[in-house]
Every structure is written in structure tokens, then in C-alpha cells.
Design a protein around this motif. Structure first.
Motif: not given
Lengths: 195, 278
Positions: B141-156, B164-173
Motif C-alpha cells: 500500500d505504498r507507492g511513488s508518493e511515499a517515495g518507493v522506487h522501482r528495484d527498491d529492496g523489500v524486507i521484513d 519492487v518491480v512496478d510502482v504506482a502513485p499509491l501502491r507498488s508491486t
């Protein structure tokens, strides 16, 4: 439109939908379901699949309710509308997936067109046309999806695994279509498009 | 006038005499008992009988009084019952919420702790999956408006989730590390052997590891410094080693550190985020 006008329109639709070369095929007249039923079914299908897909998977495959809705609409309306509706449904799936480009858009459109075409063959003789239709178009859609992904430079990383999932999905879709028609016979339409 | 003899008068006489005799006997018994200071048999018998009657009467009276009071109170009791039912429902709901919060507390705390170590990291929640389940991707539930970019790493808190392979303003894949299309440079911690970690749909396979690498089941595998991840993030532990004779490389199967079946909160780590390591 008075009664005679509607009969003329119906006859015209019949002739439009049945080319001379297919005179041996069953008579086919579009019998579209109510539009908001279709929209609601598609919305529910997309919502459920995007939220629950990994949790309702059987051997890695989920029942594709989206393709079932597309095939159902296409069987009742014909190739052209099936193609258009499949394109809309596929575009929604691409938007939700986010990493498939236009693969679902065109593969689902193709599946919709195929389902509409199948309904004009001898399959139209049965109200269960959706059952084999769903199985066939699910596999065809997967094949088209793979090809389009390949053309977009994103070939399947595990093609055998995905083919296995697609075969399962095809069987699951047919089973669910059969169950749905069994429980809700009205889904098969009024039968007006059959001889 | 000649008097007519009837038995009726005689019976009356006998009745009066009998009554007097009975009264005398009763009086004698009662007086005798009074003198001795004990209850007489008559008192006991009458008292006991009266007690049963009184009890029955009192019970009946109380029941009638209770019933009338209940009938009178019925509207108030009905309203009270409705209030209590609503309150019970509300408390049950609150109880469920609190239980859920309690269940999520450790996860939220762990994510917060991990986020504190990575100041630029973006906390996100998993909100969706691939509708067809053909690829291992999730929607956050975070996208480019939150500062997410394509190829950013995702961890827990456990390790690498994906990128991240796809970024929309409000969501990312996010493409999960277990997807077949995922490729992450990886290092076996003990020995520093390099390889490429790719997904098998359920686990991770470490490929292109040098034949002279000494791999052991249980060895930890971490990320190497790459486009999406900084070095040292946990990928998992080796569960199987495939060391074919004559092959150029060996491979290993990795049990992921992250439980991909139940990921809910993740951290998006922009690659230039400085790690606040001890």
C-alpha cells in the motif's frame, strides 16, 4: 419499438450472428445477461482473486473466476462482445498484478472471443456449453499469456510449473462452471439462442 | 296440639352434647399441656397442618406477586436485556480487536525495530496478490508518493522479501524472492561463496556456486551488495546441496528466512538508505 419491430430486430440479429457458411451450426442469437450482473460478477471475481489467491490455491492453481465470468458473458453474447469484455477484465488483472504489461489484457480478450465462438458450434446445443468452454479457454488464455509475456521480454521462469498450474486451473474452472450451472441453472440463459 | 316425635331434635341434642364433650376434652388436653408447658397434640397437629397450608399459600402468593411484578417490569427488563446484549456484543468485538492487536504486537514491534535501524525505510502493508497466482508477487500500500522506487529492496524483520518491480502513485508491486523470475546476488556466510539466488515458487535456489565451495546444510545465505539490496540481509539457510560430478557449478536449495505464506508488514528499503548498524 412495437412487437413486429422487435421480431425484425431479433431475426436480423439471428442472421448477423449466423453466417451462411455455418448454416449447419445451431441457430445463435445473443442472449446477454443484465449488464450490472456482469459488472458485479467481474468486480467480485477480481476482488476475491486479488485478495485470497494464495490461500485458495489447489496445487498452486486458483479457480480463475475472472475467466469464468468472461466465458459466461461471451457464451451468451458472442465473439465480439466476448473479446471486448475480455479485454476490460484482462486490463483489470494487469492493473492488479502490476508486472505483466498487457499480457492478461490480450490473452483474456482472446479467450473471450474464443468462448463466444465456441458457443456458435455444436456446443450451443447444451446449456453446459460453459463447462468445456471454460476448460478450453483457460488453457488457450494461458498459452497466449505466455507468448505475450515472452514478447514483452519476460518469459516464464518456471514454464513447467506454470503449465502444471494452468492445467489444474483449467480443470478447476470446468468443475466450478459445472457446479455453478447446477446450482444456478439460470446462468445458462433463457435458451433463446439455441435451436 | 300433639307433638310429633322426630329424630331430628334428638340428633341436635346429641350434636350439642357431643360438641360440649369434645370442647371439654380439647379444653382438658390444652389445659393439661399448658400446665406442663409443652405443646399439646392438638396444637402440634393443627400447627403442622397449618404450616403446610401456609407454605402453599405463601408460595402461591409469592408466585402471583412475582408474576405480576415481572409482567409489570417486562418492558424495563426487555430494554435492559437489549442493553446487555448490545454491551456484550460490543465487548466481544473489543475483545477480538484486542486479541488481534496482541497477536500483531510482536510483528509490529519487530518491524518498528528493523525500521529504526534503517532510517529511510518505508513501512508498508501487503494488500494484494497475483489474481491468477501464476507469479509470486504481492501488492503493497505504498507507492511513488511515499517515495518507493522501482528495484527498491523489500524486507521484513526476518530477512529479504523481494524487490519492487512496478510502482504506482499509491501502491507498488513486489516480486517475491521465491518467484522464478527473481534474481538476487547472494553469499554463503561461512566461506563467502558467491552465487545467484532465484526462486522455485516455494523456496530459493542458490545457483552458479563454484565447484570448490564447501557448502553445508544449515549454512546461512545473505545478500551480496547489489542493485536492490545492501550486503548482509538474510535470505535463508541451506537445506540441500546438489554437487553433480563434472558440472561447472553446484547449486543449493535454501529454506527462506521469511515466512512468505504470512507476510503482512514489510519495509521498503531505498538502496541509498544508510544502514545504522552497530
Amino acid at each position: 419499438m412495437n412487437r413486429s419491430d422487435s421480431e425484425i430486430a431479433r431475426t436480423r440479429a439471428f442472421w448477423d450472428a449466423n453466417k451462411p457458411i455455418e448454416t449447419g451450426a445451431p441457430g445463435y442469437v445473443p442472449d446477454p445477461p443484465v449488464w450490472w450482473h456482469v459488472a458485479l460478477a467481474l468486480g467480485v471475481a477480481l476482488g476475491l482473486q486479488a485478495t485470497l489467491a494464495p490461500f485458495i490455491a489447489v496445487r498452486g492453481a486458483v479457480v480463475s473466476m475472472v475467466i469464468l465470468v468472461v466465458a459466461w458473458y461471451a457464451v451468451r453474447t458472442g465473439s465480439l462482445r466476448g473479446f471486448a469484455f475480455g479485454m476490460v477484465a484482462g486490463a483489470c488483472e494487469d492493473a492488479l498484478t502490476g508486472a505483466t504489461g498487457v499480457a492478461w489484457t490480450f490473452s483474456t480478450a482472446l479467450a473471450g472471443a474464443l468462448a463466444g465462438r465456441l458457443a456458435r458450434t455444436y456446443l450451443a446445443d447444451t446449456k453446459l456449453a460453459l463447462v468445456p468452454g471454460a476448460a478450453v479457454v483457460t488453457l488457450v488464455r494461458y498459452g497466449a499469456f505466455t507468448l505475450i509475456m515472452q514478447s514483452q521480454g519476460r518469459g516464464a521462469a518456471l514454464p513447467l510449473v506454470q503449465l502444471h498450474a494452468a492445467l489444474w486451473q483449467s480443470a478447476l474452472d470446468a468443475a466450478v462452471a459445472l457446479a455453478a450451472l447446477w446450482i444456478f441453472p439460470a446462468l445458462g440463459g433463457s435458451g433463446a439462442h439455441r435451436r | 296440639m300433639v307433638s310429633i316425635f322426630t329424630y331430628r331434635d334428638e340428633r341436635k341434642l346429641f350434636a350439642v352434647v357431643g360438641a360440649i364433650i369434645v370442647a371439654a376434652v380439647v379444653a382438658l388436653i390444652q389445659l393439661d399441656a399448658a400446665k406442663s408447658g409443652k405443646p399439646s397434640l392438638i396444637t402440634i397437629a393443627v400447627g403442622s397442618t397449618a404450616l403446610f397450608v401456609q407454605s402453599a399459600a405463601a408460595g402461591l402468593g409469592n408466585s402471583l406477586r412475582g408474576a405480576s411484578a415481572t409482567l409489570g417490569d417486562a418492558p424495563r427488563l426487555y430494554a435492559r436485556n437489549a442493553d446487555l446484549t448490545a454491551e456484550n456484543r460490543s465487548l466481544r468485538g473489543e475483545n477480538a480487536r484486542l486479541r488481534e492487536a496482541l497477536a500483531q504486537a510482536p510483528e509490529a514491534e519487530a518491524i518498528a525495530r528493523t525500521a529504526a535501524e534503517l532510517p529511510g525505510a518505508i513501512v508498508a502493508t501487503v494488500v494484494g496478490f497475483d489474481p491468477e497466482n501464476l507469479s509470486r508477487i504481492v501488492t503493497i500500500d505504498r507507492g511513488s508518493e511515499a517515495g518507493v522506487h522501482r528495484d527498491d529492496g523489500v524486507i521484513d524483520e526476518d530477512g529479504v522479501v523481494g524487490r519492487v518491480v512496478d510502482v504506482a502513485p499509491l501502491r507498488s508491486t513486489v516480486l517475491l524472492a521465491i518467484d522464478g523470475a527473481s534474481k538476487v546476488p547472494a553469499v554463503v556466510q561461512s566461506g563467502r561463496w558467491w552465487g545467484i539466488a532465484t526462486g522455485t515458487n516455494s523456496r530459493i535456489r542458490l545457483q552458479y556456486v563454484s565447484q570448490d565451495a564447501k557448502l553445508h546444510v544449515g549454512d546461512a545465505v545473505v545478500t551480496g551488495d547489489g542493485r536492490s539490496f545492501r550486503a548482509g540481509l538474510m535470505l535463508g539457510r541451506i537445506s540441500e546441496v546438489d554437487h553433480p560430478e563434472g558440472a561447472l557449478y553446484q547449486t543449493a536449495l535454501i529454506e527462506p528466512a521469511v515466512a512468505f505464506g504470512r507476510i503482512s508488514r514489510v519495509l521498503v528499503v531505498p538502496h541509498d538508505t544508510p544502514a545504522d548498524e552497530p
